[in-house]
Design an enzyme around this catalytic site. Structure first.
Site, PDB file in Angstrom:
ATOM      1  N   HIS A 104      -7.355  -3.033   9.850  1.00 25.51           N
ATOM      2  CA  HIS A 104      -8.816  -3.599   9.563  1.00 25.51           C
ATOM      3  C   HIS A 104      -9.535  -3.871  10.790  1.00 25.51           C
ATOM      4  O   HIS A 104      -9.785  -4.998  11.264  1.00 25.51           O
ATOM      5  CB  HIS A 104      -8.520  -5.016   8.969  1.00 25.51           C
ATOM      6  CG  HIS A 104      -7.704  -4.998   7.664  1.00 25.51           C
ATOM      7  ND1 HIS A 104      -7.106  -6.006   7.145  1.00 25.51           N
ATOM      8  CD2 HIS A 104      -7.374  -3.742   6.844  1.00 25.51           C
ATOM      9  CE1 HIS A 104      -6.657  -5.925   5.804  1.00 25.51           C
ATOM     10  NE2 HIS A 104      -6.526  -4.512   5.830  1.00 25.51           N
ATOM     11  N   GLU A 151     -16.703  11.840  22.779  1.00 21.08           N
ATOM     12  CA  GLU A 151     -15.560  12.081  22.300  1.00 21.08           C
ATOM     13  C   GLU A 151     -15.248  11.907  20.640  1.00 21.08           C
ATOM     14  O   GLU A 151     -14.407  12.667  20.152  1.00 21.08           O
ATOM     15  CB  GLU A 151     -14.403  10.664  22.532  1.00 21.08           C
ATOM     16  CG  GLU A 151     -14.122  10.509  24.123  1.00 21.08           C
ATOM     17  CD  GLU A 151     -13.313  11.932  24.424  1.00 21.08           C
ATOM     18  OE1 GLU A 151     -12.407  11.997  23.982  1.00 21.08           O
ATOM     19  OE2 GLU A 151     -13.649  12.655  25.617  1.00 21.08           O
ATOM     20  N   GLU A 175       0.931  -1.154  -0.106  1.00 20.83           N
ATOM     21  CA  GLU A 175       0.026  -0.016  -0.013  1.00 20.83           C
ATOM     22  C   GLU A 175       1.019   1.296  -0.124  1.00 20.83           C
ATOM     23  O   GLU A 175       0.249   2.217   0.393  1.00 20.83           O
ATOM     24  CB  GLU A 175      -1.068   0.032   1.351  1.00 20.83           C
ATOM     25  CG  GLU A 175      -1.943  -1.128   1.231  1.00 20.83           C
ATOM     26  CD  GLU A 175      -2.914  -1.351   0.157  1.00 20.83           C
ATOM     27  OE1 GLU A 175      -3.135  -0.562  -0.723  1.00 20.83           O
ATOM     28  OE2 GLU A 175      -3.590  -2.175   0.354  1.00 20.83           O
TER      29      GLU A 175
END
Ligand code: 13P
Ligand code: ZN
Length: 271
Positions: free
Chosen positions: A141, A169, A116
């Protein structure tokens, strides 16, 4: 030369990959990280004139020529980084013409940088334009975020808004929102370009049915971004099938944003 395994950036990278594996975000070889290093940081640890190998990248990263990155290796397992950093990580420098990665340390079994790398380097280019202190692209993932892309609209505004509602948050940590790419073939220049384009106005990009990209100034910040988005998605997956009796309204999100002076993505709140 000092021992590179004692370098603060190396220690932090080893801790981070180990921690990400422990979170369950990086099964097998999944996930990859690239950390931009400044020349003065690497200088005490490596001979910058000793290029071990030069690997053509197949795309042009000219704006990053001369930049140093600590990168995870393709096919390598995050769980193993702590036991053999030199095999599972590599320190590369982008060549002067922007088309090759010069290996200065690591990838000791003849391996190479993550598949990647296009998405990483193109995203670095875009984030550096948005923030001079940007340094990290992190991909993994996480299960709940992936699950959410199967059952929730992947419209970016709707996806972001749902996450913001899932825990207080979320809007505090990613007021710039979450961008989403529909499923694409991974490891390609095309997904790299598409991801980088999505990084121009947000630090989180979700790859539908695949994973997440987080950008940040350091490993902790990118980890925290992903951790918070994944927590939001986990809550969504716990409650999506149940009647919702309460939620955080846009008025409340706006009040929080005003209180904290957050730069909330334009047009994402109705008030
Ligand atoms: P690499 O092993 O090449 O880093 O690929 C893992 C991955 O998550 C692909 O998207
Ligand atoms: Zn992946």
């Amino acid at each position: 030369m000092k021992d590179i395994l004692t370098a603060p950036f190396m220690v932090e990278m080893i801790r981070t990959t180990t921690n990400m594996y422990a979170q369950g975000w990086d099964e097998r070889n999944s996930g990859n990280i690239s950390l931009l290093l400044y020349e003065e940081e690497v200088a005490p640890y490596i001979d910058r004139d000793n290029v071990i190998r030069s690997i053509p990248m197949g795309f042009d990263a000219k704006p990053l020529a001369g930049c140093y990155f600590l990168v995870t290796g393709t096919g390598k397992y995050f769980k193993n980084v702590q036991y053999d950093p030199a095999k599972n990580l590599g320190l590369i420098r982008i060549s002067a013409d922007g088309c090759s990665a010069e290996v200065l340390w690591g990838f000791s079994d003849g391996g190479k940088y993550t598949s990647e790398l296009p998405a990483h380097l193109m995203s670095h280019m875009v984030r550096l334009k948005a923030d001079k202190e940007h340094r990290v692209i992190m991909h993994c993932h996480p299960a709940n975020l992936l699950a959410m892309t199967y059952v929730h609209s992947i419209d970016e505004k709707e996806f972001t808004h749902t996450l913001w509602q899932m825990c207080t948050e979320c809007i505090m940590i990613f007021p710039d929102g979450v961008n989403v790419l529909p499923w694409m073939v991974c490891g390609t220049t095309e997904i790299g370009e598409a991801s980088a384009a999505k990084m121009s106005n947000a630090r989180i990009v979700v790859w539908a049915q695949h994973g997440i990209y987080g950008a940040g100034r350091d490993l902790d910040e990118s980890f925290g971004l992903i951790e918070t988005a994944e927590k939001g998605a986990e809550i969504y997956m716990k409650i999506a099938h149940l009647p919702r009796l309460n939620t955080i309204s846009d008025k409340q999100l706006r009040a929080l944003a005003d209180h904290l002076g957050l730069n909330v993505r334009e047009g994402y709140l109705e008030v």
